[in-house]
Design a protein around this motif. Structure first.
Motif, PDB file in Angstrom:
ATOM      1  N   CYS A   1       0.857  -1.187   0.000  1.00  0.00           N
ATOM      2  CA  CYS A   1       0.000   0.000   0.000  1.00  0.00           C
ATOM      3  C   CYS A   1       0.894   1.239   0.000  1.00  0.00           C
ATOM      4  O   CYS A   1       1.887   1.277   0.726  1.00  0.00           O
TER       5      CYS A   1
ATOM      6  N   LEU B   1       4.291  -1.451  -7.404  1.00  0.00           N
ATOM      7  CA  LEU B   1       3.122  -2.042  -6.753  1.00  0.00           C
ATOM      8  C   LEU B   1       3.203  -3.571  -6.799  1.00  0.00           C
ATOM      9  O   LEU B   1       4.020  -4.151  -7.513  1.00  0.00           O
TER      10      LEU B   1
ATOM     11  N   TYR C   1      -5.999  -2.927  -7.685  1.00  0.00           N
ATOM     12  CA  TYR C   1      -5.802  -1.785  -6.794  1.00  0.00           C
ATOM     13  C   TYR C   1      -6.952  -0.790  -6.930  1.00  0.00           C
ATOM     14  O   TYR C   1      -7.573  -0.662  -7.992  1.00  0.00           O
TER      15      TYR C   1
ATOM     16  N   ARG D   1      -4.217   1.043  -2.589  1.00  0.00           N
ATOM     17  CA  ARG D   1      -4.141  -0.212  -1.829  1.00  0.00           C
ATOM     18  C   ARG D   1      -4.963  -1.282  -2.534  1.00  0.00           C
ATOM     19  O   ARG D   1      -5.895  -0.973  -3.286  1.00  0.00           O
ATOM     20  N   PRO D   2      -4.633  -2.556  -2.308  1.00  0.00           N
ATOM     21  CA  PRO D   2      -5.393  -3.637  -2.927  1.00  0.00           C
ATOM     22  C   PRO D   2      -6.862  -3.561  -2.569  1.00  0.00           C
ATOM     23  O   PRO D   2      -7.218  -3.351  -1.403  1.00  0.00           O
TER      24      PRO D   2
END
Length: 285
Positions: free
Chosen positions: A128, A176, A182, A280-281
């Motif tokens: 993240c 990433l 994401y 972030r995922p």
């Protein structure tokens, strides 16, 4: 004599049972390195559960060889870019890999001269990032730079007053986690004397630079409480977030992701404080 025979028979039975148990116990059959490799192919959650549920596996499930597999392959390089050199060195050398993993899950570290924060998703170990708006420069006629106690960063920006409102952020996909969906989130809050964000929706756009495949969306940042659904969410850390859009990072070779928000000057706007844009995922995956 009778008791002696009974005791000998019982002793032989227990030895045979112990031998059978040993044959069925994987820790007697496989070497520790093999067990460590098998556990490292699971997930951080599975390894933690195994450590608690099975005493025979605890030392292996907690080992550095397992937890280093759950850390990003470039974690040393990322930590070395920490704004605190002494802290980054201490993290790498003194913490076990399991402790380091959970530290990065619960304590975002500042990198790139305090302009970016880095952390991990606890369930998966995926990366993240949150970036500040230092790239906008110190345009004091539009923004005030101030320090807030509940911010990750030394400074955040407060909008003074504008008609045209636009923020653009860029991040390289190569840093990433790969094969990950994401989402980008604007992280913000309002002061009491705000204006304009309840009147006109903000347009959001998240896309690969150079691509024509844009998925624009729009939303009010400060909607009335009786409007449903409320797209902005309380983060639980004193800030609010709203999803700007999402994208799939296949192998990190898609170049740059652009995150843009804009309202082209139809009403006067003021009173928003922005901490940054977080990638972030989505759903932690």
């Amino acid at each position: 004599m009778y008791f002696q025979i009974i005791f000998k028979i019982q002793d032989n039975i227990e030895k045979e049972l112990s031998s059978e148990r040993s044959k069925m116990d994987i820790t007697f059959v496989l070497p520790a390195q093999c067990i460590s490799y098998i556990i490292s192919l699971t997930t951080p959650r599975d390894a933690s559960r195994l450590s608690l549920a099975c005493p025979a596996f605890k030392s292996t499930a907690d080992s550095d060889s397992v937890w280093e597999k759950f850390l990003p392959s470039d974690y040393k390089e990322i930590i070395s870019n920490s704004s605190s050199i002494s802290a980054s060195s201490l993290m790498i050398t003194s913490l076990s890999k399991k402790d380091l993993y959970f530290y990065l899950c619960h304590n975002p570290i500042l990198i790139n001269n305090h302009t970016t924060s880095f952390s991990l998703v606890q369930q998966t170990g995926k990366k993240c990032y949150m970036g500040t708006f230092h790239s906008m420069g110190r345009f004091t006629q539009y923004w005030n730079w101030l320090s807030l106690r509940k911010s990750r960063f030394p400074e955040v920006v407060k909008l003074r007053e504008v008609w045209w409102f636009e923020i653009i952020a860029r991040i390289e996909t190569r840093i990433l986690s790969f094969k990950t969906n994401y989402a980008a989130y604007l992280v913000f809050k309002f002061v009491k004397s705000r204006q304009g964000f309840d009147a006109r929706p903000i347009e959001f756009d998240v896309y690969f630079e150079g691509s024509n495949n844009h998925k624009r969306r729009s939303a009010l940042l400060d909607p009335p409480t009786n409007v449903s659904p409320q797209l902005s969410q309380d983060r639980g850390d004193g800030w609010t977030e709203i999803e700007m859009g999402d994208f799939f990072n296949e192998n990190g070779d898609d170049g740059t992701v652009v995150c843009r928000l804009c309202e082209p000057g139809s009403v006067q706007k003021r009173g928003i404080i922005t901490q940054g844009i977080e990638l972030r995922p989505k759903y932690g995956k």
